[in-house]
Design a protein around this motif. Structure first.
Motif, mmCIF file in Angstrom:
data_model
loop_
_atom_site.group_PDB
_atom_site.id
_atom_site.type_symbol
_atom_site.label_atom_id
_atom_site.label_comp_id
_atom_site.label_asym_id
_atom_site.label_seq_id
_atom_site.Cartn_x
_atom_site.Cartn_y
_atom_site.Cartn_z
ATOM 1 N N ASP A 60 28.378 27.461 -4.538
ATOM 2 C CA ASP A 60 27.644 27.619 -5.794
ATOM 3 C C ASP A 60 28.454 28.505 -6.736
ATOM 4 N N ALA A 157 18.851 21.498 -2.335
ATOM 5 C CA ALA A 157 19.743 20.625 -3.121
ATOM 6 C C ALA A 157 20.041 19.305 -2.422
ATOM 7 N N ILE A 238 26.231 25.335 -9.782
ATOM 8 C CA ILE A 238 24.889 25.478 -9.227
ATOM 9 C C ILE A 238 24.579 26.935 -8.910
ATOM 10 N N ASP A 239 23.400 27.385 -9.308
ATOM 11 C CA ASP A 239 22.882 28.689 -8.905
ATOM 12 C C ASP A 239 21.888 28.422 -7.784
ATOM 13 N N GLN A 243 18.035 27.165 -7.793
ATOM 14 C CA GLN A 243 17.699 25.884 -7.176
ATOM 15 C C GLN A 243 16.551 26.036 -6.186
ATOM 16 N N GLU A 247 12.858 24.331 -6.547
ATOM 17 C CA GLU A 247 12.322 23.463 -5.498
ATOM 18 C C GLU A 247 10.971 23.975 -5.001
ATOM 19 N N SER A 269 20.861 23.685 -12.001
ATOM 20 C CA SER A 269 19.836 23.309 -11.026
ATOM 21 C C SER A 269 19.352 21.909 -11.350
ATOM 22 N N MET A 594 11.976 29.503 -14.384
ATOM 23 C CA MET A 594 13.393 29.198 -14.165
ATOM 24 C C MET A 594 14.273 29.940 -15.176
ATOM 25 N N TYR A 598 17.062 32.906 -14.178
ATOM 26 C CA TYR A 598 18.489 32.746 -14.457
ATOM 27 C C TYR A 598 19.011 33.798 -15.435
#
Length: 698
Positions: A60, A157, A238-239, A243, A247, A269, A594, A598
């Motif tokens: 990531d 993921a 990708i973080d 992610q 999810e 994500s 989200m 972030y």
């Protein structure tokens, strides 16, 4: 008579001499020129043990390995070397019957020949491997081969990473023989897209066998061995913590969420719901788990972020406003007097606001999501006199949408992306027999009619707005380890696209200000973040589905798009939750969490309860229970017809439970949404081969 006998004697001498010369010649050939028997002797004494390479690791953005390798074992068979095998004992160790044993040997011969090794049983369980390892010398022609297997340390993921599977005849043929049976190849996700980077190169280790077929050492001290070359690693945007949060928030929901870094196009994500643990498709139970996922009517294998096609609804309005501004159809001060609906065509398009002045200018119209305003400016755009006809005006309007990457494939580094739908004028010509006008499809102005977009497209359109006209093709991989000029696969993601930079800054500022007002005073107040200017747009879409032959209205889809901070955008998000109501009810809160995670790298303590509330909400549509029952019972009946085995069918012969569809007492119906309808066309990502198996019993 003596002359005849003398002649016959001469002939016999010549025959004997000829046979002798042939024998001598063959001996010379075998000793000096032919390598056939040397090869046979070599094969009897030396075993070429294939060394499969480790596939490349995927990291990531913070250097965490989100896809790694572990070691398992395959049982390989070379049919030509099978001699005196105790079939019953081997079948007992592998837990199959003799009929299955014969079937696998025949399959190996047909697919790969008698003299090449083929997989007999892949990815052995630790218990099975232990049993075979101490007895493998008893089974000439069989060997245990190490196999690097994928593991997902964060259990996340799945749709991004994809999965690997054994190369089939199609893979082998397309690779011109580069792959062979026993090789594993990427089937979906990044595993498939970056296969040539991740796969590495096979190696061979030559081992000496004794007269009992046991491996006793290296041949010629390993002089002829070739080392396996590991695949190269991928460094992504990708973080993984973002992610995992996304999810969790999408648990029990149908839909998708996509987050992109606007300045690079790097995807932070991507979540599709329902989701699944990627570790289900690795290891010895992968086929069983795959069958279970494949037969689930909620389609957990489907990546709705790139395959789900949804009307964008009111989230489209900022884009429609930019088109009208750039074409000079309106100015930021343009307003309409909306009394609650648009009556310019035979069918009214209703609004959620009736108060005077709520659409007095563009900024207010966006903040209040006025349907009347945006259907009106759509008609003004396509009916403009300079286009000399609605069809020409519509094609010009459609060109803008394609520039926003709607109705075209974005080009993400995943296979099987869908293009959504912005219909060409020829489609309307066909549907309406060449007789249509701006009233025919006026709801295009509010993201409806035949317009469909994927969540990825919606997130990318927000990147374009945030960047004021430019974008980089959305992608996951930032760089490849030991990248060379030959790695042209990355070139497409490093090109700056500037399709809409010609739109003035004033136009962008007017639209962006309206989107900020959506958060400050409009329908997205739940997306406020302390000290951060957030720009957003909510959307709600009616949702219909044909169930048992009837067009049935379901709960509305919740849609939300946003980017932040306004001054220096670092993240753009699109969230769609099916059957979930207003955009600000579920999609908005998911996006807000989200963003906060972030941008601040953490969540405020008081926000953790909100995470648990959303994660605990089960918004899966009720019809899925009925659809699953029908699918399972149909398979059970077909299985019974094929095999006369009624054990699975028995549970479906009981009286079917009734489903309570009445609303709970004390509840009030949801208010009517501001968007008209939803048409959803989803396609599952299917494997190249799906084997019919006995229906799974619950």
């Amino acid at each position: 008579m003596s002359v005849f006998n003398q002649s016959r004697s001469t002939v016999i001498r010549f025959i004997i001499a000829g046979v002798f010369l042939i024998i001598v010649a063959q001996l010379v050939n075998l000793q000096l020129f032919s390598s056939k028997y040397e090869a046979l002797a070599f094969n009897n004494a030396v075993y070429p043990k294939v060394r499969y390479p480790d596939r490349g690791i995927i990291y990531d953005r913070k250097g965490k390995a989100i896809l790694n390798n572990t070691i398992m074992f395959d049982l390989e068979v070379t049919p030509s070397q099978i001699k005196g095998v105790d079939t019953n004992f081997l079948c007992k160790l592998v837990e199959i019957d003799t009929a299955e044993f014969k079937k696998r040997i025949v399959t190996a011969i047909l697919k790969n020949g008698r003299y090449r090794p083929s997989i007999f049983e892949d990815l052995l369980t630790p218990e099975m491997h232990a049993r075979l390892e101490e007895n493998i010398y008893k089974f000439p022609g069989f060997a245990l081969v190490e196999r690097p297997v994928r593991v997902y340390p964060y259990n996340a993921a799945a749709h991004i990473m994809g999965y690997i599977g054994e190369a089939d005849s199609g893979n082998i043929k397309r690779s011109s023989g580069f792959y062979r049976l026993g090789d594993y190849v990427g089937k979906t996700g990044l595993e498939a897209f970056y296969e040539r980077v991740l796969m590495g190169k096979r190696g061979v280790e030559y081992m000496i066998k004794d007269n009992k077929n046991r491996l006793v050492g290296k041949y010629e001290n390993g002089v002829y061995d070739t080392a396996a070359l590991a695949g190269r690693n991928l460094r992504t945007y990708i973080d993984i913590e973002l992610q995992q949060l996304a999810e969790k928030l999408m648990q029990g929901k149908v839909g998708a969420a996509v987050a992109i870094e606007p300045q690079t196009g790097g995807i932070l994500s991507m979540v599709s719901g329902p989701n699944f643990d990627p570790n289900m498709l690795t290891g010895p139970n992968k086929q069983k788990n795959f069958n279970k996922l494949f037969l689930d009517v909620s389609s957990p294998l489907l990546n709705r972020a790139i395959k789900g096609q949804y009307p964008p609804g009111s989230t489209f309005k900022p884009l429609g406003a930019l088109v009208a501004l750039d074409e000079g159809i309106i100015t930021p001060s343009f307003g309409v007097g909306c009394g609650g609906a648009y009556y310019g065509c035979s069918r009214p398009v209703k609004c959620t606001h009736k108060n005077a002045g709520h659409a007095a200018n563009l900024r207010l119209a966006i903040a209040n999501s006025c349907n009347s305003y945006f259907t009106h400016i759509y008609r003004l755009s396509v009916d403009a006199a300079k286009y000399k006809g609605v069809k020409n005006g519509y094609q010009k309007w459609k060109g803008y949408l394609n520039a926003f990457d709607l109705g075209v494939r974005v080009g993400v580094d995943l296979p099987s992306e869908d293009r959504g739908n912005v219909p060409d004028s020829s489609v309307y010509n066909k549907v309406y027999r060449n007789s249509w006008n701006s009233c025919t499809n006026l709801t295009l102005g509010i993201g409806q009619d035949m317009m469909l977009a994927t969540p990825l497209q919606l997130a990318n359109s927000m990147c374009i707005v945030a960047n004021k006209g430019y974008y980089y093709t959305p992608h996951f991989v930032q760089k490849i380890d030991d990248e060379t000029a030959a790695d042209t696969i990355m070139n497409a993601f490093r090109i700056k696209h500037e399709p809409l930079t010609g739109i003035s800054d004033d136009a962008y500022e007017a639209v962006i200000s309206g989107m900020q007002d959506v958060v400050e005073i409009g329908t997205a107040k739940m997306a406020r973040l302390p000290g951060i200017n957030v720009c957003a747009k909510t959307g709600t879409a009616e949702n219909y589905r044909v169930i048992e032959g009837k067009r049935t209205k379901l709960k509305d889809n919740s849609v939300f798009v946003c980017f932040a901070p306004r001054e220096n955008p670092k993240i753009a998000i699109a969230v769609i939750v099916e059957n979930a109501g207003y955009g600000g009810t579920w999609a908005g809160p998911i996006a807000a969490l989200m963003m906060e995670k972030y941008l601040n790298d953490t969540l405020r303590t008081e926000r953790l309860k909100e995470v648990e509330r959303i994660a605990a909400a089960n918004l899966l549509p009720d019809y899925l229970v009925r659809e699953q029952y029908k699918a399972d019972s149909t398979r059970a009946y077909n299985w019974f017809k094929m095999t006369k085995d009624s054990s699975v069918l028995q549970r479906f012969l009981k009286k079917e439970p009734k489903k309570d569809t009445a609303p709970a007492k004390g509840t009030t119906p949801a208010p009517k949404p501001d968007i008209r309808t939803t048409y959803l066309r989803l396609e599952a990502i299917l494997p190249e081969h799906f084997y019919f198996t006995k229906p799974i019993q619950s």
